[in-house]
Design a protein around this motif. Structure first.
Motif, mmCIF file in Angstrom:
data_model
loop_
_atom_site.group_PDB
_atom_site.id
_atom_site.type_symbol
_atom_site.label_atom_id
_atom_site.label_comp_id
_atom_site.label_asym_id
_atom_site.label_seq_id
_atom_site.Cartn_x
_atom_site.Cartn_y
_atom_site.Cartn_z
ATOM 1 N N TRP A 1 0.836 -1.204 0.000
ATOM 2 C CA TRP A 1 0.000 0.000 0.000
ATOM 3 C C TRP A 1 0.871 1.254 0.000
ATOM 4 N N ASP A 2 1.914 1.222 0.793
ATOM 5 C CA ASP A 2 2.809 2.379 0.862
ATOM 6 C C ASP A 2 3.520 2.615 -0.465
ATOM 7 N N ALA A 3 3.698 1.530 -1.220
ATOM 8 C CA ALA A 3 4.345 1.652 -2.529
ATOM 9 C C ALA A 3 3.367 2.064 -3.623
ATOM 10 N N GLY A 4 2.096 2.271 -3.245
ATOM 11 C CA GLY A 4 1.105 2.749 -4.206
ATOM 12 C C GLY A 4 0.307 1.673 -4.898
ATOM 13 N N ILE A 5 0.443 0.416 -4.474
ATOM 14 C CA ILE A 5 -0.340 -0.672 -5.083
ATOM 15 C C ILE A 5 -1.772 -0.571 -4.562
ATOM 16 N N ASN A 6 -2.719 -0.614 -5.461
ATOM 17 C CA ASN A 6 -4.114 -0.400 -5.098
ATOM 18 C C ASN A 6 -4.864 -1.732 -5.004
ATOM 19 N N PHE A 7 -5.294 -2.071 -3.819
ATOM 20 C CA PHE A 7 -6.113 -3.267 -3.585
ATOM 21 C C PHE A 7 -6.738 -3.130 -2.201
ATOM 22 N N GLN A 8 -7.737 -3.963 -1.945
ATOM 23 C CA GLN A 8 -8.375 -3.998 -0.626
ATOM 24 C C GLN A 8 -8.263 -5.414 -0.068
ATOM 25 N N LEU A 9 -7.833 -5.505 1.193
ATOM 26 C CA LEU A 9 -7.741 -6.798 1.872
ATOM 27 C C LEU A 9 -8.819 -6.886 2.940
ATOM 28 N N THR A 10 -9.612 -7.940 2.876
ATOM 29 C CA THR A 10 -10.613 -8.219 3.911
ATOM 30 C C THR A 10 -10.188 -9.476 4.657
ATOM 31 N N ALA A 11 -9.948 -9.323 5.951
ATOM 32 C CA ALA A 11 -9.568 -10.455 6.805
ATOM 33 C C ALA A 11 -10.771 -10.847 7.645
ATOM 34 N N ILE A 12 -11.270 -12.053 7.427
ATOM 35 C CA ILE A 12 -12.473 -12.536 8.101
ATOM 36 C C ILE A 12 -12.081 -13.698 9.008
ATOM 37 N N GLY A 13 -12.313 -13.545 10.311
ATOM 38 C CA GLY A 13 -11.954 -14.673 11.165
ATOM 39 C C GLY A 13 -12.126 -14.423 12.637
ATOM 40 N N GLY A 14 -12.160 -15.503 13.390
ATOM 41 C CA GLY A 14 -12.286 -15.426 14.833
ATOM 42 C C GLY A 14 -11.023 -14.902 15.487
ATOM 43 N N ASP A 15 -11.211 -14.225 16.604
ATOM 44 C CA ASP A 15 -10.104 -13.607 17.320
ATOM 45 C C ASP A 15 -9.375 -14.645 18.169
ATOM 46 N N THR A 16 -8.093 -14.424 18.405
ATOM 47 C CA THR A 16 -7.307 -15.249 19.327
ATOM 48 C C THR A 16 -6.409 -14.331 20.148
ATOM 49 N N TRP A 17 -5.895 -14.872 21.236
ATOM 50 C CA TRP A 17 -4.943 -14.100 22.033
ATOM 51 C C TRP A 17 -3.581 -14.096 21.347
#
Length: 783
Positions: free
Chosen positions: A252-268
């Motif tokens: 993202w910092d390098a200017g690459i355009n995309f969206q990441l969706t992370a779907i999942g249960g939480d853990t410690w």
């Protein structure tokens, strides 16, 4: 075929194991096999459909019970065995009891399958090996799903906290004790072989695809959206979520355009947070004691850090800009709808076996970008086909290179890659293909099943440090075969010896010899009692001696005993009627078992149950795992030198077990209450003290320098993470103890954990009383 399946998760709850159980059970039942699932569940009940039955078993959690008059550590407590054992040990015991009781009313299955996770088959296998009639001739196979002992390092967690460490030992024992082993991938099979034994026979059989994803016309149509990347699965270290987000932030910092969706249960996130004593997978416990834990974490100026909170804080700027979305788990139908829109599914795992995320993504026809050197590569690549892009975290910029390659694909190329993925996984995981392999393996295990004569143990090479004992020791023994000589050291125990002998004479074992060694008794009443016994019982021997100490007394009796086996029994304790019968069967069957014990029920001034365990290095070098009421092979005992008089004050039996195990003998424990241990205020054990025990521990280490050196690193980790070993009580439970010269924070930590233990022992009603005892203990320490 009639199959039992033992599981730690019950479908249809989310989770890899529950998904596997649902898919596997459906595959067998659809093919006409009778399958019964015994699964840990949050709700009790029985579900039946055609040839599939699911028996839901709710853990007897001490935190959820109403007040009871039963002793908090007694077998009469309604939470037994959860009140005397760690969470997973108790689950394993409860599942074993449920299966055995079911067999009594419904008959034996042809075979039993269990997962390796958390050692849930431990007591089922232990009971079978020790002669439980309901389990005889029934093979038990193990599915290598995800042993916790492999996951601890992958999740960057300390692995020697006693509850966690012992779960790992239970898992390893199950692998060695199972009648057959299968694994979905070579990856996990090789890891197990590396950590346990390279000669293990492990069949590779993929997991079956779910029925609902087999028919393409019933699936959501893949509509890949450029730049839409989806990760789904737990937010967990081993799943690679941390390097994934770090790599994406650089893009993202390098200017690459995309969206990441992370779907999942939480853990410690253990590496960055406070470990409060319970793992995130102990769902019922975490929910029940959450507020209790938070109070004490705050008092220690730390709070559990969850992965979602960590990632949200660290990557806040990308969340605000819409580049990153961190979502809670979605219902399956919604998840599939969301995944169908993804341009690509990313699987960044650092450790992985045969993940359902990969299985489902491939069946949904999605393009996949996955990490190398883990199990899901075997799903994505075969000699004939490659159905996904694989990157190597160890190669600089390899993820970025492959990721950009995926982003620059055309829609046609993305759809073609997804189509290849579906074609390949159907070849690998089509239920009919998996079923044929599973049935062939089950039939092979059943056909090859036979009784063992070597009891499995982690002590032995290549995993352990000792070799099997020489059979010459036993072969040269001229004792009467099968006879048990019960050896009772006696010193001023006239008030109790009658009850002890009554328990012995009630035994169902036909060939017993009883020897009493009067070790210089001075009490008139006790001497009179012995005289009466000598006149009344012609079938026992009484030896009178000056006071030599209990170790020497036992050795003297062993030398004159005529039996092949020696049963040590203190003059104020008792045994069950069937104890010696069960013990003799074990000693006759297993040529490497040198001594046998049982669980211990205290009586007199206590009602507590003490759970004993098989003798196992290196834990045994730190703390004893069984009592003195043990039956040993006489020849092995004498060849090892018996009990040492240098330990006359205490721990002479403990050192003897260490010594025999060093010579290759194994001590095993019948997980039932057969030994009744009288607690008296004037007993030697009750009057032991810290300085005495520490000195005796030094002597024991001096007696076995090579053994302590061989296991030095593991002993260091155990002591470093659990405190002084002489204060340990049960390896399946957390232990937090204290040393002298404590700081204020250490004192606060001690009080906190003492209160936690009280809470686990019986409830808040006991906290005030135990707090007073802790206060007295601390005052005594400061003096």
């Amino acid at each position: 075929m009639k199959i039992f399946l033992i599981a730690s998760e019950c479908p249809p709850v989310p989770g890899g194991i529950a998904t596997y159980v649902g898919n596997m059970a459906a595959m067998f039942s659809d093919a006409g096999h009778d399958i019964t699932v015994f699964a840990r569940s949050s709700q009790t009940g029985i579900e039946e459909k055609n040839k599939l039955k699911i028996i839901k078993i709710v853990p007897k959690d001490t935190y959820l019970l109403n007040s009871t008059k039963a002793h908090p550590r007694s077998e009469t407590h309604p939470a037994f065995p959860h009140n005397v054992m760690g969470y997973w040990g108790a689950i394993s015991y409860q599942l074993a009891e449920e299966v055995i009781n079911y067999i009594r009313t419904h008959g034996q299955p042809d075979i039993i399958e269990s997962e390796d996770y958390s050692g849930i088959a431990y007591f089922l296998l232990q009971k079978k090996l020790l002669g439980c009639p309901e389990l005889q001739r029934v093979p038990i196979v193990l599915n290598l799903h995800s042993s916790q002992y492999l996951l601890y390092p992958a999740d960057k967690m300390p692995s020697y906290h006693l509850c966690d460490y012992w779960v790992g030992r239970m898992e390893k024992f199950c692998i060695l004790a199972a009648d057959g082993i299968f694994a979905p991938t070579q990856y996990i099979a090789q890891q197990v072989k590396t950590t346990l034994n390279p000669d293990l026979d492990i069949e590779i059989i993929p997991l079956p695809a779910p029925q609902k994803l087999l028919h393409k016309e019933q699936l959501p149509l893949s509509l890949p959206t450029p730049g839409d990347i989806v990760y789904f699965g737990r937010l967990e270290v081993r799943k690679g979520i941390i390097p994934l987000l770090e790599a994406c932030s650089q893009l993202w910092d390098a200017g690459i355009n995309f969206q990441l969706t992370a779907i999942g249960g939480d853990t410690w996130y253990y590496l960055q947070g406070c470990y409060s004593g319970y793992r995130s997978d102990e769902k019922t416990k975490v929910l029940a004691v959450q507020s209790f834990q938070q109070v004490f974490c705050i008092s220690l100026n730390c709070t559990p850090l969850y992965m979602k909170a960590y990632l949200t804080e660290k990557y806040r700027q990308y969340i605000k800009s819409g580049k990153l979305i961190i979502s809670s788990p979605l219902p399956q139908a919604q998840l599939y709808e969301r995944v169908k829109k993804a341009w690509c599914v990313v699987l960044p795992s650092l450790w992985e076996n045969f993940p359902n995320t990969c299985l489902e993504s491939m069946l949904l026809g999605k393009a996949i970008l996955a990490s190398s050197a883990v199990g899901h590569v075997e799903m994505l690549q075969t000699a004939a086909m490659q159905a996904g892009l694989v990157f190597d975290w160890q190669k600089s910029n390899d993820f970025a290179h492959k990721f950009n390659q995926v982003l620059n694909y055309s829609t046609t190329e993305i759809l073609e890659l997804g189509s290849k993925a579906r074609t390949l996984i159907l070849k690998i995981s089509a239920p009919e293909n998996v079923l044929s392999k599973r049935m062939a393996h089950l039939k092979k295990v059943i056909g090859q099943h036979e009784d063992r004569n070597i009891f499995p143990s982690l002590n032995y090479l290549p995993h352990g440090k000792v070799s099997y004992p020489s059979s010459l020791v036993v072969d040269t023994d001229i004792s009467i075969k099968g006879r048990i000589s019960i050896c009772i050291p006696f010193y001023n125990c006239g008030h109790y010896i009658g009850e002890t002998l009554n328990s012995v004479f009630a035994s169902t074992y036909p060939d017993l010899e009883v020897i009493i060694f009067n070790d210089g008794s001075t009490e008139k009443k006790s001497l009179e009692t012995l005289a009466v016994i000598e006149q009344t019982h012609s079938n026992l021997k009484i030896i009178h001696s000056k006071n030599l100490g209990v170790a020497t007394a036992r050795n003297k009796m062993a030398e004159i005993a005529s039996g092949e086996y020696i049963a040590f029994l203190d003059a104020d304790d008792q045994v069950s009627p069937t104890f010696y019968t069960q013990v003799a069967k074990v000693l006759k069957q297993y040529k490497n078992v040198g001594f046998v014990a049982s669980w211990i029920k205290e009586f007199g001034n206590s009602e507590k149950v003490w759970v004993a365990w098989n003798t196992e290095f290196p834990y045994l070098l730190c703390h004893n795992t069984l009592g003195v009421c043990t039956v040993v092979r006489k020849a092995a005992y004498l060849a090892a030198g018996g009990m040492k008089s240098v330990l006359a004050e205490n721990l002479e039996d403990y050192e003897c077990w260490v010594n025999m195990c060093e010579k290759g003998w194994l001590g095993v424990v019948i997980p039932e209450l057969h030994y009744f241990y009288r607690i008296r205020s004037d007993s030697r054990l009750q009057n032991s003290n810290r300085e005495q025990l520490l000195y005796l521990y030094e002597l024991i280490a001096e007696e076995h320098p090579q053994l302590y050196q061989d296991y030095g690193a593991e002993i260091y980790h155990l002591l470093n993470q659990n405190g002084a070993s002489w204060l340990w009580d049960n390896p399946s439970q957390n232990t937090v103890e204290f040393n002298v010269n404590m700081t204020g924070m250490e004192i606060l930590s001690l009080v906190t954990n003492k209160l936690k233990k009280v809470y686990s022992d019986g409830g808040i009603s006991l906290i005030l009383n135990r707090s007073l005892l802790v206060g007295k203990s601390l005052l005594g320490t400061w003096r």
